[in-house]
Design an enzyme around this catalytic site. Structure first.
Site, PDB file in Angstrom:
ATOM      1  N   LYS A 112       0.821  -1.220   0.000  1.00  0.00           N
ATOM      2  CA  LYS A 112       0.000   0.000   0.000  1.00  0.00           C
ATOM      3  C   LYS A 112       0.848   1.260   0.000  1.00  0.00           C
ATOM      4  CE  LYS A 112      -4.365  -1.511   2.034  1.00  0.00           C
ATOM      5  NZ  LYS A 112      -5.187  -1.448   3.251  1.00  0.00           N
ATOM      6  N   LYS A 194      -4.746 -11.752  -5.503  1.00  0.00           N
ATOM      7  CA  LYS A 194      -6.015 -12.008  -4.818  1.00  0.00           C
ATOM      8  C   LYS A 194      -7.107 -11.091  -5.384  1.00  0.00           C
ATOM      9  CE  LYS A 194      -5.402  -8.677  -1.097  1.00  0.00           C
ATOM     10  NZ  LYS A 194      -5.535  -8.307   0.301  1.00  0.00           N
ATOM     11  N   LYS A 197     -10.742  -5.255  -3.776  1.00  0.00           N
ATOM     12  CA  LYS A 197     -11.502  -4.051  -4.066  1.00  0.00           C
ATOM     13  C   LYS A 197     -10.669  -3.078  -4.906  1.00  0.00           C
ATOM     14  CE  LYS A 197     -14.028  -0.306  -2.882  1.00  0.00           C
ATOM     15  NZ  LYS A 197     -15.349  -0.006  -3.355  1.00  0.00           N
TER      16      LYS A 197
HETATM   17  P1  TYM Z   1     -10.520  -6.518   4.616  1.00  0.00           P
HETATM   18  O1  TYM Z   1     -11.616  -5.553   4.883  1.00  0.00           O
HETATM   19  O2  TYM Z   1      -9.553  -6.211   3.520  1.00  0.00           O
HETATM   20  O3  TYM Z   1     -11.118  -7.931   4.288  1.00  0.00           O
HETATM   21  C1  TYM Z   1     -12.105  -8.553   5.113  1.00  0.00           C
HETATM   22  C2  TYM Z   1     -11.876 -10.054   5.142  1.00  0.00           C
HETATM   23  O4  TYM Z   1     -11.941 -10.597   3.808  1.00  0.00           O
HETATM   24  C3  TYM Z   1     -10.786 -11.396   3.556  1.00  0.00           C
HETATM   25  N1  TYM Z   1     -10.425 -11.330   2.119  1.00  0.00           N
HETATM   26  C4  TYM Z   1     -10.253 -12.406   1.315  1.00  0.00           C
HETATM   27  N2  TYM Z   1     -10.366 -13.725   1.553  1.00  0.00           N
HETATM   28  C5  TYM Z   1     -10.151 -14.568   0.503  1.00  0.00           C
HETATM   29  N3  TYM Z   1      -9.839 -14.157  -0.749  1.00  0.00           N
HETATM   30  C6  TYM Z   1      -9.720 -12.836  -1.037  1.00  0.00           C
HETATM   31  N4  TYM Z   1      -9.444 -12.432  -2.275  1.00  0.00           N
HETATM   32  C7  TYM Z   1      -9.928 -11.892   0.026  1.00  0.00           C
HETATM   33  N5  TYM Z   1      -9.893 -10.529   0.110  1.00  0.00           N
HETATM   34  C8  TYM Z   1     -10.203 -10.211   1.388  1.00  0.00           C
HETATM   35  C9  TYM Z   1      -9.704 -10.789   4.433  1.00  0.00           C
HETATM   36  O5  TYM Z   1      -8.662 -11.713   4.696  1.00  0.00           O
HETATM   37  C10 TYM Z   1     -10.480 -10.418   5.670  1.00  0.00           C
HETATM   38  O6  TYM Z   1     -10.608 -11.542   6.541  1.00  0.00           O
HETATM   39  N6  TYM Z   1      -7.202  -5.515   8.208  1.00  0.00           N
HETATM   40  C11 TYM Z   1      -8.444  -6.221   7.935  1.00  0.00           C
HETATM   41  C12 TYM Z   1      -9.611  -5.799   8.806  1.00  0.00           C
HETATM   42  C13 TYM Z   1      -9.403  -5.897  10.275  1.00  0.00           C
HETATM   43  C14 TYM Z   1      -9.379  -7.081  11.065  1.00  0.00           C
HETATM   44  C15 TYM Z   1      -9.205  -6.652  12.400  1.00  0.00           C
HETATM   45  C16 TYM Z   1      -9.495  -8.449  10.770  1.00  0.00           C
HETATM   46  C17 TYM Z   1      -9.235  -4.846  11.136  1.00  0.00           C
HETATM   47  N7  TYM Z   1      -9.123  -5.301  12.402  1.00  0.00           N
HETATM   48  C18 TYM Z   1      -9.119  -7.564  13.472  1.00  0.00           C
HETATM   49  C19 TYM Z   1      -9.402  -9.352  11.840  1.00  0.00           C
HETATM   50  C20 TYM Z   1      -9.227  -8.916  13.156  1.00  0.00           C
HETATM   51  C21 TYM Z   1      -8.825  -5.940   6.499  1.00  0.00           C
HETATM   52  O7  TYM Z   1      -8.460  -4.948   5.923  1.00  0.00           O
HETATM   53  O8  TYM Z   1      -9.721  -6.831   5.952  1.00  0.00           O
END
Ligand code: TYM
Length: 331
Positions: A112, A194, A197
């Site tokens: 990022k 992957k 978004k």
């Molecule tokens: P975020 O919002 O990017 O994604 C949310 C969840 O979706 C999963 N994910 C995927 N799984 C499989 N294939 C993909 N292509 C794919 N893209 C996204 C992510 O692994 C995630 O589980 N930093 C985190 C949010 C967060 C969080 C936390 C998670 C903040 N605090 C505490 C767990 C515990 C994030 O940006 O996820």
């Protein structure tokens, strides 16, 4: 007993990667009567340039989508991060328990920070806030997609650092990442990456809010290879295997069954079949999203109740933390 915590950024609609990699696991855990806390992490979403009216809209959209996917606020705690200020407070305290080189190594930060000219401090501290999310609820299990592994490992490191310095207080937390692998849904346009978004090409990502026509269009255009039969081999044939993987998850059939049933199809025909299955699976969810979105008062009520439940736990943890650190004048 297990305490499950996870978070998701309010990016508007969910895509199929978030849905299969994370949200579906949450609803399965909830069905199994586990103690589940889910957080819409709006404070994480301001670490990259953002548009305020859009963020607000996206928070409601995400809440409506999670409810539509089966998150039940009567059983699980669903809330918005910025409504519980202890997240920011614990973030500050944890920031003195790790080092700058450790944060600089994290792959998501590297990726990022390449996209912005001047790197915001918030982007750097992002994973510390994520650890604070997990620790406030003393979570033992964190169901996420594979891309979050390094962030959960940082949380494990902060938990150990805290417990060593100030005495045992936080349980070890384990990432729940399946091997099978909904944990890594790939871009339809660039199956080496992957699904995300922020994919340059919007055709690489299927959103839960996409119309059936758009979903069909995107799957038709999915990048595959020059072999026309359907096999599953993620390393040799990532494009086709990604479709098989998605197909298997939306039909709840094994990879082997899905491949066997596609024996007589070429890639073009198979894409039609995958599109049908995805559209069928998402249809009821899409209808429910619209229903929940139409009722903003209900959404506000649900999120406020969730924040109230979360605050009780978070405040309790914070007063314990402050006592351990010798902060303030109480205790
Ligand atoms: P975020 O919002 O990017 O994604 C949310 C969840 O979706 C999963 N994910 C995927 N799984 C499989 N294939 C993909 N292509 C794919 N893209 C996204 C992510 O692994 C995630 O589980 N930093 C985190 C949010 C967060 C969080 C936390 C998670 C903040 N605090 C505490 C767990 C515990 C994030 O940006 O996820």
């Amino acid at each position: 007993s297990r305490k499950i915590f996870s978070g998701i950024q309010p990016t508007g609609s969910l895509h199929l990667g978030n849905y299969l990699g994370a949200v579906r696991k949450w609803t399965h855990l909830q069905k199994a009567r586990e103690n589940v806390t889910l957080c819409i992490v709006d404070m994480h979403s301001i670490t990259m340039p953002h548009n305020p009216p859009m963020l607000r809209e996206n928070i409601f959209m995400m809440a409506a989508t999670l409810l539509a996917c089966g998150v039940d606020p009567a059983q699980s705690t669903l809330f918005v991060q910025s409504g519980v200020m202890e997240h920011a407070e614990l973030n500050w305290i944890l920031s003195s328990l790790t080092t700058m080189p450790r944060l600089a190594q994290l792959p998501q930060f590297k990726e990022k920070s390449r996209r912005v000219k001047d790197v915001p401090l918030g982007l750097y501290v992002y994973p510390v806030l994520q650890a604070a999310d997990i620790m406030l609820y003393k979570a033992t299990h964190v169901p996420v997609g594979a891309d979050q592994l390094q962030h959960i490992q940082l949380a494990q490191h902060l938990i150990r650092a805290f417990n060593t310095r100030y005495g045992e207080m936080f349980p070890e937390c384990s990432p729940m990442i399946e091997e099978n692998d909904a944990s890594r849904v790939l871009s339809l346009r660039e199956p080496s990456k992957k699904m995300s978004k922020s994919d340059q090409d919007p055709r690489g990502t299927i959103n839960l809010s996409d119309s059936p026509e758009l979903i069909r269009e995107k799957i038709k255009k999915a990048v595959t290879d020059f072999t026309s039969d359907i096999t599953y081999s993620p390393s040799m044939r990532p494009g086709v295997s990604n479709l098989v993987n998605i197909h298997s998850h939306v039909t709840d059939e094994s990879i082997a069954t899905v491949v066997e049933e596609a024996k007589l199809l070429d890639t073009a025909k198979y894409k039609e079949r995958v599109a049908d299955a995805v559209i069928e699976h998402l249809r009821p969810i899409r209808e429910k999203i619209n229903m929940h979105l139409a009722n903003e008062r209900e959404l506000c009520y649900v999120l406020e109740m969730g924040a109230e439940k979360a605050r009780k736990v978070a405040q309790h943890t914070m007063s314990e933390v402050k006592q351990r650190l010798g902060l303030g004048i109480s205790g």
